[in-house]
Motif scaffolding. Structure first.
Motif, PDB file in Angstrom:
ATOM      1  N   ARG A  62      65.860 -49.923   1.514  1.00  0.00           N
ATOM      2  CA  ARG A  62      64.599 -50.198   0.833  1.00  0.00           C
ATOM      3  C   ARG A  62      63.607 -50.829   1.812  1.00  0.00           C
ATOM      4  NH1 ARG A  62      66.344 -53.127  -3.139  1.00  0.00           N
ATOM      5  NH2 ARG A  62      66.471 -51.403  -4.631  1.00  0.00           N
ATOM      6  N   LYS A  63      64.103 -51.721   2.652  1.00  0.00           N
ATOM      7  CA  LYS A  63      63.253 -52.364   3.662  1.00  0.00           C
ATOM      8  C   LYS A  63      62.683 -51.328   4.630  1.00  0.00           C
ATOM      9  CE  LYS A  63      61.932 -55.967   6.316  1.00  0.00           C
ATOM     10  NZ  LYS A  63      61.042 -57.067   5.896  1.00  0.00           N
ATOM     11  N   LEU A  64      63.515 -50.404   5.099  1.00  0.00           N
ATOM     12  CA  LEU A  64      63.049 -49.370   6.016  1.00  0.00           C
ATOM     13  C   LEU A  64      61.955 -48.519   5.371  1.00  0.00           C
ATOM     14  CD1 LEU A  64      66.443 -48.158   7.548  1.00  0.00           C
ATOM     15  CD2 LEU A  64      64.645 -49.420   8.749  1.00  0.00           C
ATOM     16  N   ASN A  65      62.177 -48.088   4.147  1.00  0.00           N
ATOM     17  CA  ASN A  65      61.174 -47.261   3.467  1.00  0.00           C
ATOM     18  C   ASN A  65      59.894 -48.039   3.195  1.00  0.00           C
ATOM     19  OD1 ASN A  65      62.444 -44.682   3.275  1.00  0.00           O
ATOM     20  ND2 ASN A  65      63.804 -45.506   1.711  1.00  0.00           N
ATOM     21  N   HIS A  66      60.020 -49.312   2.887  1.00  0.00           N
ATOM     22  CA  HIS A  66      58.830 -50.136   2.704  1.00  0.00           C
ATOM     23  C   HIS A  66      58.030 -50.243   3.993  1.00  0.00           C
ATOM     24  CE1 HIS A  66      59.850 -52.554  -1.213  1.00  0.00           C
ATOM     25  NE2 HIS A  66      59.591 -51.280  -1.429  1.00  0.00           N
ATOM     26  N   LEU A  67      58.715 -50.451   5.104  1.00  0.00           N
ATOM     27  CA  LEU A  67      58.011 -50.528   6.389  1.00  0.00           C
ATOM     28  C   LEU A  67      57.344 -49.197   6.724  1.00  0.00           C
ATOM     29  CD1 LEU A  67      60.550 -52.618   8.502  1.00  0.00           C
ATOM     30  CD2 LEU A  67      58.298 -53.358   7.692  1.00  0.00           C
ATOM     31  N   GLY A  68      58.038 -48.097   6.435  1.00  0.00           N
ATOM     32  CA  GLY A  68      57.429 -46.793   6.659  1.00  0.00           C
ATOM     33  C   GLY A  68      56.175 -46.620   5.831  1.00  0.00           C
ATOM     34  N   GLN A  69      56.238 -47.008   4.567  1.00  0.00           N
ATOM     35  CA  GLN A  69      55.076 -46.928   3.688  1.00  0.00           C
ATOM     36  C   GLN A  69      53.935 -47.806   4.216  1.00  0.00           C
ATOM     37  OE1 GLN A  69      55.914 -48.272  -0.286  1.00  0.00           O
ATOM     38  NE2 GLN A  69      53.871 -47.760  -1.062  1.00  0.00           N
ATOM     39  N   GLU A  70      54.287 -48.996   4.687  1.00  0.00           N
ATOM     40  CA  GLU A  70      53.284 -49.932   5.195  1.00  0.00           C
ATOM     41  C   GLU A  70      52.581 -49.372   6.437  1.00  0.00           C
ATOM     42  OE1 GLU A  70      53.045 -54.736   6.036  1.00  0.00           O
ATOM     43  OE2 GLU A  70      54.979 -53.765   5.727  1.00  0.00           O
ATOM     44  N   ASN A  97      66.776 -45.442  12.530  1.00  0.00           N
ATOM     45  CA  ASN A  97      66.726 -45.181  11.090  1.00  0.00           C
ATOM     46  C   ASN A  97      65.298 -45.211  10.557  1.00  0.00           C
ATOM     47  OD1 ASN A  97      69.508 -44.826  10.767  1.00  0.00           O
ATOM     48  ND2 ASN A  97      69.861 -47.014  10.506  1.00  0.00           N
ATOM     49  N   LEU A  98      64.477 -46.107  11.090  1.00  0.00           N
ATOM     50  CA  LEU A  98      63.092 -46.191  10.655  1.00  0.00           C
ATOM     51  C   LEU A  98      62.323 -44.919  10.996  1.00  0.00           C
ATOM     52  CD1 LEU A  98      60.690 -47.852   9.515  1.00  0.00           C
ATOM     53  CD2 LEU A  98      60.326 -48.701  11.847  1.00  0.00           C
ATOM     54  N   THR A  99      62.488 -44.422  12.214  1.00  0.00           N
ATOM     55  CA  THR A  99      61.688 -43.277  12.661  1.00  0.00           C
ATOM     56  C   THR A  99      62.298 -41.933  12.300  1.00  0.00           C
ATOM     57  OG1 THR A  99      62.774 -43.339  14.847  1.00  0.00           O
ATOM     58  CG2 THR A  99      60.704 -44.567  14.586  1.00  0.00           C
ATOM     59  N   ALA A 107      56.672 -38.426  10.563  1.00  0.00           N
ATOM     60  CA  ALA A 107      55.472 -38.850  11.301  1.00  0.00           C
ATOM     61  C   ALA A 107      55.558 -38.539  12.786  1.00  0.00           C
ATOM     62  CB  ALA A 107      55.231 -40.345  11.093  1.00  0.00           C
ATOM     63  N   GLY A 108      56.768 -38.245  13.298  1.00  0.00           N
ATOM     64  CA  GLY A 108      56.901 -37.816  14.687  1.00  0.00           C
ATOM     65  C   GLY A 108      56.977 -38.919  15.723  1.00  0.00           C
ATOM     66  N   LEU A 127      56.483 -48.193  18.719  1.00  0.00           N
ATOM     67  CA  LEU A 127      56.516 -46.811  18.274  1.00  0.00           C
ATOM     68  C   LEU A 127      55.302 -46.106  18.865  1.00  0.00           C
ATOM     69  CD1 LEU A 127      57.251 -47.126  14.421  1.00  0.00           C
ATOM     70  CD2 LEU A 127      58.815 -47.440  16.344  1.00  0.00           C
ATOM     71  N   TYR A 128      55.471 -44.831  19.232  1.00  0.00           N
ATOM     72  CA  TYR A 128      54.336 -44.105  19.800  1.00  0.00           C
ATOM     73  C   TYR A 128      54.400 -42.645  19.383  1.00  0.00           C
ATOM     74  CZ  TYR A 128      57.748 -42.578  23.318  1.00  0.00           C
ATOM     75  OH  TYR A 128      58.857 -42.046  23.943  1.00  0.00           O
ATOM     76  N   GLN A 129      53.211 -42.060  19.261  1.00  0.00           N
ATOM     77  CA  GLN A 129      53.064 -40.648  18.985  1.00  0.00           C
ATOM     78  C   GLN A 129      53.049 -39.894  20.316  1.00  0.00           C
ATOM     79  OE1 GLN A 129      52.843 -38.701  16.292  1.00  0.00           O
ATOM     80  NE2 GLN A 129      53.141 -40.361  14.824  1.00  0.00           N
ATOM     81  N   PRO A 130      54.052 -39.070  20.617  1.00  0.00           N
ATOM     82  CA  PRO A 130      54.092 -38.383  21.918  1.00  0.00           C
ATOM     83  C   PRO A 130      52.884 -37.481  22.169  1.00  0.00           C
ATOM     84  CG  PRO A 130      56.223 -38.243  20.823  1.00  0.00           C
ATOM     85  CD  PRO A 130      55.253 -38.790  19.814  1.00  0.00           C
TER      86      PRO A 130
END
Length: 320
Positions: A62-70, A97-99, A107-108, A127-130
Motif C-alpha cells: 500500500r505504501k509503494l502504491n501511495h508513493l507511486g500515486q504521489e 518494487n516501486l518502479t 512510468a518508465g 529516479l530518472y526518465q532515461p
C-alpha cells in the motif's frame, strides 16, 4: 532493454528542439520506505511483520502504491517528472518494487540508490526518465562522523545528459536530524554542508556548471547550514515555494508549517527555473484535529498506522 532505451533516447534527442526542452524535478521524503525483510546488518526490526509497527506485506505494498500515486500527481500538466529525488528509502529492493511493480510501473523510471552506513539502513535515491536524462556516472559521498554523532546517509552524486544536450550534476542529501536539540546537532548538518561543497569542488570544477542539490536538510532556509551553502554560491529556489492549495511548507510539526526540504541550484541554473511549488494535492492532506487546519496525511503517527502517504509533501521544480 537497455539498448532499446538508448536508441529511444537518441531518437527523442534529435526529435525535440533543445530550445523548447523542459525538465521537472521532484524531491520527496518518503517517510520510512522499508521492506518487510530483516537486514542483519541494520536496526530495522521495528519494520517487520512481528515488529513494533507490524509492517506487513499488505502495508508495504500500500505504501509503494501511495508513493507511486504521489509522484504521478506531481506532473503539473507536463507529463511525469523527469527526476525524482527520494529520501528515507531502505534499499534497492524497495526501489525495484516501486518502479517495476507499483502504480509507477508504467512510468518508465530507472533509479540509482546509495548504500549508506546509517544504522537503520536509511538511504537516498534518484529516479530518472532515461528519455530525458541519461546518467554518465554516479558516486556515493561518505560523510565522516563527529564525536558522538551517529553514522549518517551518504550524499548521492549523479552526472548525466539532458535531452537538450546539457550536462547536469545532481546531488541528493539527507542531513542528520535535530534529535537531541537543534544547537547540539547543528555541527552535524554543517559537516554535511562542508562535505557537499568538497564533493562539488571535486566533481564539478567548472564555474558555469549546471548543478542541482536537493533533499531533506533538516534545516530551514535561514538556518546556518543553508546560509553557508548560499554564501558558497548555491541558490535556494524553493525558499519561497508554496502549495498550489495553500500549504506554506512541506512539513507540519506541532501545528507549525515548516520547510526542511529544499532544492538549491548553481548560478548557471537560476535563470532556467520556470516554476517551483509544493504539491499539496487534497488527497495528500488530512484534517489536523489538534491544531486545526490541514497537515500531510502521513503513514504513521507515532506507532499508530493510518494508511497515509508521507509526513512530508513533495517539492516540484520545473526548469526550462
Amino acid at each position: 532493454m537497455l539498448e532499446a532505451r538508448s536508441l529511444l533516447f537518441i531518437f527523442f534527442y534529435f526529435l525535440f528542439s533543445p530550445v523548447g526542452a523542459q525538465l521537472t524535478l521532484v524531491e520527496l521524503n518518503c517517510e520510512n520506505l522499508f521492506d518487510c525483510r530483516h537486514d542483519s546488518l541494520k536496526l530495522d526490526t521495528e519494520w517487520l511483520p512481528d515488529g513494533q509497527r507490524h509492517w506487513t506485506p499488505a502495508r508495504y505494498w500500500r505504501k509503494l502504491n501511495h508513493l507511486g500515486q504521489e509522484i504521478l500527481s506531481c506532473h503539473d500538466g507536463e507529463g511525469v517528472p523527469d527526476l525524482v529525488a527520494l529520501v528515507e528509502v531502505e534499499n534497492d529492493s524497495c526501489l525495484y518494487n516501486l518502479t517495476r511493480r507499483s502504480l509507477l510501473r508504467h512510468a518508465g523510471y530507472d533509479y540509482i540508490v546509495t548504500e549508506s552506513p546509517d544504522l537503520r539502513g536509511i538511504d537516498v535515491a534518484l529516479l530518472y526518465q532515461p528519455l530525458s536524462f541519461r546518467p554518465f556516472c554516479f558516486d556515493f559521498v561518505r560523510v565522516p562522523t563527529l564525536e558522538g554523532m551517529r553514522p549518517t546517509r551518504d550524499i548521492l552524486y549523479v552526472r548525466g545528459e539532458t535531452v537538450s544536450g546539457d550536462t547536469l550534476h545532481v546531488f541528493v542529501v539527507h542531513a542528520p536530524s535535530r534529535y537531541g536539540g537543534e544547537r547540539t546537532t547543528r555541527p552535524n548538518r554543517r559537516l554535511v554542508a562542508d562535505r557537499l561543497l568538497a564533493a562539488m569542488r571535486h566533481y564539478v570544477p567548472q564555474s558555469d556548471a549546471k548543478v542541482i542539490v536537493c533533499g531533506d536538510f533538516n534545516d530551514f532556509a535561514d538556518s546556518p547550514a543553508l546560509l553557508y551553502l548560499r554564501d558558497n554560491g548555491l541558490h535556494n529556489v524553493t525558499a519561497a515555494a508554496r502549495g498550489l492549495h495553500g500549504a506554506p511548507g512541506t512539513y507540519r510539526y506541532d501545528g507549525r508549517w515548516q520547510s526542511i526540504d529544499h532544492v538549491l541550484v548553481s548560478p548557471a541554473l537560476v535563470g532556467s527555473v520556470d516554476k517551483a511549488f509544493i504539491n499539496d494535492a487534497p488527497f495528500l492532506m488530512e484534517q489536523d484535529k489538534k491544531y486545526g487546519g490541514v497537515k500531510p496525511f502521513r503513514t504513521f503517527i507515532g506507532y499508530r498506522y493510518q494508511r497515509g502517504f508521507s509526513d512530508h509533501l513533495p517539492l516540484v521544480v520545473r526548469f526550462r
